[in-house]
Enzyme design. Structure first.
Site, short mmCIF file in Angstrom:
data_model
loop_
_atom_site.label_atom_id
_atom_site.label_comp_id
_atom_site.label_asym_id
_atom_site.label_seq_id
_atom_site.Cartn_x
_atom_site.Cartn_y
_atom_site.Cartn_z
N LYS A 65 0.76 -1.14 0.01
CA LYS A 65 0.05 0.02 -0.04
C LYS A 65 0.89 1.34 0.10
CE LYS A 65 -4.27 -1.84 1.83
NZ LYS A 65 -5.24 -1.76 2.98
N ASP A 101 -10.36 2.77 2.36
CA ASP A 101 -10.44 1.86 3.52
C ASP A 101 -11.12 2.54 4.51
OD1 ASP A 101 -9.14 -0.43 2.82
OD2 ASP A 101 -7.03 0.45 3.40
N ARG A 151 -0.20 0.42 21.93
CA ARG A 151 0.70 -0.40 22.88
C ARG A 151 1.99 0.49 22.91
NH1 ARG A 151 2.58 -5.98 20.69
NH2 ARG A 151 3.08 -4.91 19.08
N ALA A 154 4.41 6.29 21.90
CA ALA A 154 4.97 7.36 20.83
C ALA A 154 4.26 7.26 19.42
CB ALA A 154 6.54 6.96 20.66
N TYR A 211 -11.31 -9.54 10.54
CA TYR A 211 -12.53 -10.54 10.54
C TYR A 211 -11.91 -11.92 10.51
CZ TYR A 211 -11.55 -10.76 5.49
OH TYR A 211 -10.96 -10.60 4.37
P1 ATR Z 1 -1.17 -2.45 10.20
O1 ATR Z 1 -0.92 -2.10 8.82
O2 ATR Z 1 -2.03 -3.76 10.17
O3 ATR Z 1 -1.70 -1.45 11.02
P2 ATR Z 1 1.33 -2.54 11.65
O4 ATR Z 1 1.81 -1.16 10.99
O5 ATR Z 1 2.10 -3.42 11.80
O6 ATR Z 1 0.07 -2.94 10.79
O7 ATR Z 1 0.52 -2.09 12.89
C1 ATR Z 1 -0.03 -2.99 13.94
C2 ATR Z 1 -0.79 -2.31 14.95
O8 ATR Z 1 -1.37 -3.43 15.83
C3 ATR Z 1 0.12 -1.61 15.99
O9 ATR Z 1 -0.66 -0.48 16.27
C4 ATR Z 1 0.60 -2.55 16.86
O10 ATR Z 1 1.10 -1.85 18.11
P3 ATR Z 1 2.48 -1.35 18.19
O11 ATR Z 1 2.67 -0.18 17.34
O12 ATR Z 1 2.75 -1.27 19.73
O13 ATR Z 1 3.24 -2.42 17.59
C5 ATR Z 1 -0.83 -3.18 16.98
N1 ATR Z 1 -0.36 -4.70 17.61
C6 ATR Z 1 0.03 -5.63 17.29
N2 ATR Z 1 0.08 -6.66 17.94
C7 ATR Z 1 -0.23 -6.21 19.20
C8 ATR Z 1 -0.64 -6.64 20.41
N3 ATR Z 1 -0.45 -8.19 20.84
N4 ATR Z 1 -1.30 -5.88 21.25
C9 ATR Z 1 -1.31 -4.57 21.16
N5 ATR Z 1 -1.22 -4.11 20.05
C10 ATR Z 1 -0.65 -4.82 19.14
#
Ligand code: ATR
Length: 269
Positions: A65, A101, A151, A154, A211
Site C-alpha cells: 500500500k 479503507d 501499545r 509514541a 475478521y
Molecule cells: P497495520 O498496517 O495492520 O496497522 P502495523 O503497521 O504493523 O500493521 O501495525 C499493527 C498495529 O497493531 C500497531 O498499532 C501495533 O502496536 P505497536 O505499534 O505497539 O506495535 C498493534 N499490535 C500488534 N500486535 C499487538 C498486540 N499483541 N497487542 C497490542 N497491539 C498490537
C-alpha cells in the site's frame, strides 16, 4: 472486457475477485478481475506492466500500500492522509490513486450497522497503517472526540499530532467511549489488548477491523465484558471494495447482500 486485479503477497486468501464480480453482476457488467501474487521486490515493475498492457484498475493489499502511494501520478487527499493506497486506476494515461479503507469503515458503521459517528466519543486502538488509513474519514464525520491508544505510545502520540486529535496511554483508558474501533493486529496474533471490561461494556458499538470465521478474539473480549453490539471487519472489507468499484465504474453496488453471501460462504451464518 476490461481488466482489474488485486495485487498482494500473500493474495490467495483475498475475497476481492468474488466481491467485485458480485458487484458487476448487480450492474450487469462483464469484467475480468484477477489475483496477482507479486514478488516482494517487484511491485512497481509488475504494476506498471499491468497498466501498460491495458489494465484499468487494481486493488492493493499488504504489503504494497505504501509503494502504490509512491508509484501514482495523482493521489487523493484521503490517500495522502493515509500515506497508503488501496485503489489504483488508469485514466487518460494518468495513474490515479485513492484509499477507500476509511470511507469503507465509515459506511460499514453508519449505513450497514446504523450507528452514527457524528458527535460520538470514538476510541481508536492501534497506530499502524490500518489506523492511519481510517483517521481522516472518521474525523470528517465530526465525532465529539477521536482518541488514539496504542501499545507503543509514541506512535499514538505521533498520529494524534499529525491529525490534530488526542491520544491516551492504554492503561489510562476509562469507561467513556461510545464507539471503540480496533485497528491493531492483536486479534490475529491471538493476544488480548489490556482494556478493562467496563470500557468495553460501556461502548454502544465495538468494531474490529479484522475478521475471521467466527468472532475475533477482541470481539469475544467485548462480548464477555457485556458489550451488546459487536461487529467484525467484513462489512468494511465489502464497503471499501464498493467505493473502489464506484471509482472505476461510477456505480454504487448494494453492499449488504454481498456481506451476507460471504458470511454464508465463510460458515458464519
Ligand atoms: P497495520 O498496517 O495492520 O496497522 P502495523 O503497521 O504493523 O500493521 O501495525 C499493527 C498495529 O497493531 C500497531 O498499532 C501495533 O502496536 P505497536 O505499534 O505497539 O506495535 C498493534 N499490535 C500488534 N500486535 C499487538 C498486540 N499483541 N497487542 C497490542 N497491539 C498490537
Amino acid at each position: 472486457m476490461t481488466l482489474f486485479a488485486v495485487f498482494g503477497n500473500p493474495v490467495a486468501h483475498s475475497w476481492s475477485p468474488q466481491i467485485h464480480q458480485s458487484f458487476a453482476r448487480q450492474e450487469g457488467r462483464q469484467l475480468v478481475y484477477e489475483r496477482q501474487l507479486i514478488p516482494i521486490d517487484s511491485f512497481a515493475e509488475v504494476a506498471q506492466e499491468f497498466f501498460q498492457s491495458g489494465g484499468v484498475g487494481a486493488n492493493i493489499t499488504v504489503p504494497f500500500k505504501t509503494e502504490a502511494f509512491q508509484l501514482a501520478d495523482e493521489v487523493s487527499s484521503r490517500a495522502r492522509a493515509a500515506q497508503a493506497v488501496n485503489t489504483l486506476f488508469m485514466r487518460d494515461g494518468i495513474l490515479f490513486a485513492d484509499n477507500t479503507d476509511g470511507i469503507g469503515l465509515v459506511r460499514a458503521i453508519q449505513e450497514l450497522l446504523n450507528f452514527s459517528l457524528h458527535d460520538k466519543r470514538i476510541l481508536l486502538l492501534g497506530a499502524g497503517g490500518a489506523a492511519q488509513g481510517v483517521i481522516l474519514p472518521l474525523l470528517q464525520q465530526r465525532p465529539a472526540q477521536l482518541i488514539i491508544a496504542n501499545r507503543t505510545e509514541a506512535k499514538a502520540e505521533k498520529l494524534a499530532v499529525e491529525f490534530g486529535t488526542a491520544w491516551v496511554p492504554v492503561n489510562e483508558i476509562r469507561p467513556h467511549y461510545d464507539i471503540i474501533i480496533n485497528a491493531t493486529s492483536g486479534s490475529l496474533q491471538g493476544q488480548m489488548l489490556p482494556i478493562a471490561p467496563a470500557v468495553l461494556a460501556k461502548a454502544e458499538l465495538v468494531y474490529d477491523m479484522m475478521y475471521a470465521k467466527g468472532p475475533t478474539l477482541f470481539l469475544k473480549q467485548a462480548q464477555q465484558a457485556g458489550c451488546v453490539n459487536t461487529a467484525d471487519g467484513l462489512s468494511m472489507l465489502v464497503a471499501q471494495a464498493a467505493e473502489s468499484y464506484y471509482l472505476w465504474h461510477g456505480f454504487q453496488p448494494d453492499i449488504s447482500v454481498v456481506v451476507s453471501a460471504i458470511r454464508q460462504q465463510m460458515g458464519q451464518q
